[in-house]
Design a protein around this motif. Structure first.
Motif, PDB file in Angstrom:
ATOM      1  N   PRO A   1      -7.072  -4.555   1.424  1.00 17.96           N
ATOM      2  CA  PRO A   1      -6.858  -3.365   0.625  1.00 17.96           C
ATOM      3  C   PRO A   1      -7.906  -2.289   0.846  1.00 17.96           C
ATOM      4  CG  PRO A   1      -7.931  -5.022  -0.706  1.00 17.96           C
ATOM      5  CD  PRO A   1      -7.750  -5.626   0.669  1.00 17.96           C
TER       6      PRO A   1
ATOM      7  N   PHE B   1      -3.449   0.625  -3.409  1.00 17.08           N
ATOM      8  CA  PHE B   1      -3.092  -0.746  -3.031  1.00 17.08           C
ATOM      9  C   PHE B   1      -2.664  -1.502  -4.278  1.00 17.08           C
ATOM     10  CE2 PHE B   1      -4.212  -5.244  -2.596  1.00 17.08           C
ATOM     11  CZ  PHE B   1      -3.487  -5.569  -1.464  1.00 17.08           C
TER      12      PHE B   1
ATOM     13  N   THR C   1       0.838  -1.197   0.000  1.00 19.90           N
ATOM     14  CA  THR C   1       0.000   0.000   0.000  1.00 19.90           C
ATOM     15  C   THR C   1       0.874   1.248   0.000  1.00 19.90           C
ATOM     16  OG1 THR C   1      -1.718  -1.163   1.234  1.00 19.90           O
ATOM     17  CG2 THR C   1      -1.830   1.247   1.215  1.00 19.90           C
TER      18      THR C   1
ATOM     19  N   SER D   1      -5.835   2.829   5.333  1.00 16.73           N
ATOM     20  CA  SER D   1      -5.434   4.233   5.226  1.00 16.73           C
ATOM     21  C   SER D   1      -5.998   5.050   6.371  1.00 16.73           C
ATOM     22  CB  SER D   1      -5.891   4.808   3.880  1.00 16.73           C
ATOM     23  OG  SER D   1      -7.288   4.689   3.733  1.00 16.73           O
TER      24      SER D   1
END
Length: 313
Positions: free
Chosen positions: A99, A126, A48, A104
């Motif tokens: 993902p 990702f 990522t 985040s």
């Protein structure tokens, strides 16, 4: 523009020790690639990438501490243009297999908690492991097709000996360039792969300039051995080689020094490629052509059929 008026350097007199050194170095670098492999970036391994912006300039050590405190060990942290813009790369081992946007958000919360100012989440991308594997394969195919294209182009424009020399020199340049990344375990990502492909084009361009002068001199100069004509051709193109390579190298050095960590791998690959490409054009490509037995007869075009039929006694 010429830097030198008259040069008479015996380049081909050093071809044997130069080729021996090239072979030894290439074998060692290939051994490193087999034994140590490469430090592939997230483009090839998956993971990522998160870009954040800080209100005030921040230190990378502070960002790393915040990530480790949030449970993200092994993260790669780099500036992205300025000291307020930071790119975070999380390998799959650190990011996990999820993902989704939760990752985040977790990173953003960890950074915001450790920062005195405001933190802005700008992007989160990702890359899955399957995509990374496909990128590795596509990158290898790109280099293979480039070499095949070079072989065909030089063989059509010149002669098969020149094509073999150009391809061997190009392979040598690629091996040395990526071998340095293997030896020192420098991150190998898509930007570095793009630089390697650029090195292929640069090396071929420099080689073709020398080959073109060799062909011209073979047709123009009636006296002289093959070695003498080849040396003269290299000396005549040396000014052009130094000017082109030197100016390009200055730009790439500036990119390496001031471009930051994001562009360091890209610019380093170009620096190595420019230096080794200039060397290989003389001591690998041209030396190979000489060893393959090139002669004036191979480059002088045959007379046209019927050219002497109209001549009258």
């Amino acid at each position: 523009m010429r830097l030198f008026k008259t040069l008479d350097i015996d380049f081909m007199g050093w071809r044997r020790p130069a080729v021996i050194a090239s072979v030894v170095i290439s074998v060692l670098l290939v051994g490193s690639m087999i034994v140590r492999g490469f430090d592939f970036g997230l483009d090839f391994t998956g993971g990522t990438v998160i870009e954040v912006g800080y209100e005030e300039p921040t230190e990378l050590a502070t960002v790393r501490e915040a990530l480790e405190g949030g449970g993200f060990s092994g993260a790669i942290v780099q500036y992205f243009g300025s000291r307020r813009d930071v790119v975070i790369r999380l390998p799959l081992q650190a990011a996990g297999q999820d993902p989704s946007a939760e990752l985040s958000d977790r990173v953003f919360r960890a950074l915001s908690a450790a920062s005195d100012g405001e933190v802005e989440l700008r992007r989160a991308e990702f890359v899955g492991p399957q995509v990374g594997e496909e990128l590795r394969e596509d990158g290898g195919l790109a280099m293979l097709f480039a070499l095949i294209g070079i072989l065909i182009y030089v063989a059509v424009r010149f002669e098969w000996r020149f094509a073999v020399g150009a391809v061997i020199a190009t392979i040598h340049d690629v091996v040395v360039t990526i071998g340095v990344f293997s030896v020192f375990q420098i991150e190998f990502n898509l930007a570095v792969l793009a630089a390697v492909l650029a090195v292929i084009g640069y090396s071929v361009n420099d080689t073709v300039v020398i080959f073109d002068r060799i062909r011209e001199n073979f047709r123009r100069i009636r006296k002289g051995t093959v070695i003498e004509i080849v040396n003269r051709s290299i000396n005549e193109t040396l000014s052009r080689t130094i000017i082109t390579g030197g100016t390009t190298l200055l730009v790439v050095l500036a990119l390496y020094i001031f471009g930051g960590e994001v562009l360091s791998g890209f610019s380093l690959a170009l620096i190595i490629g420019i230096l080794i490409g200039t060397y290989s054009s003389i001591y690998v490509a041209t030396a190979t052509v000489v060893w393959l037995g090139i002669s004036k007869a191979d480059l002088i075009p045959p007379p046209k059929e019927g050219a002497g039929a109209d001549a009258r006694p």
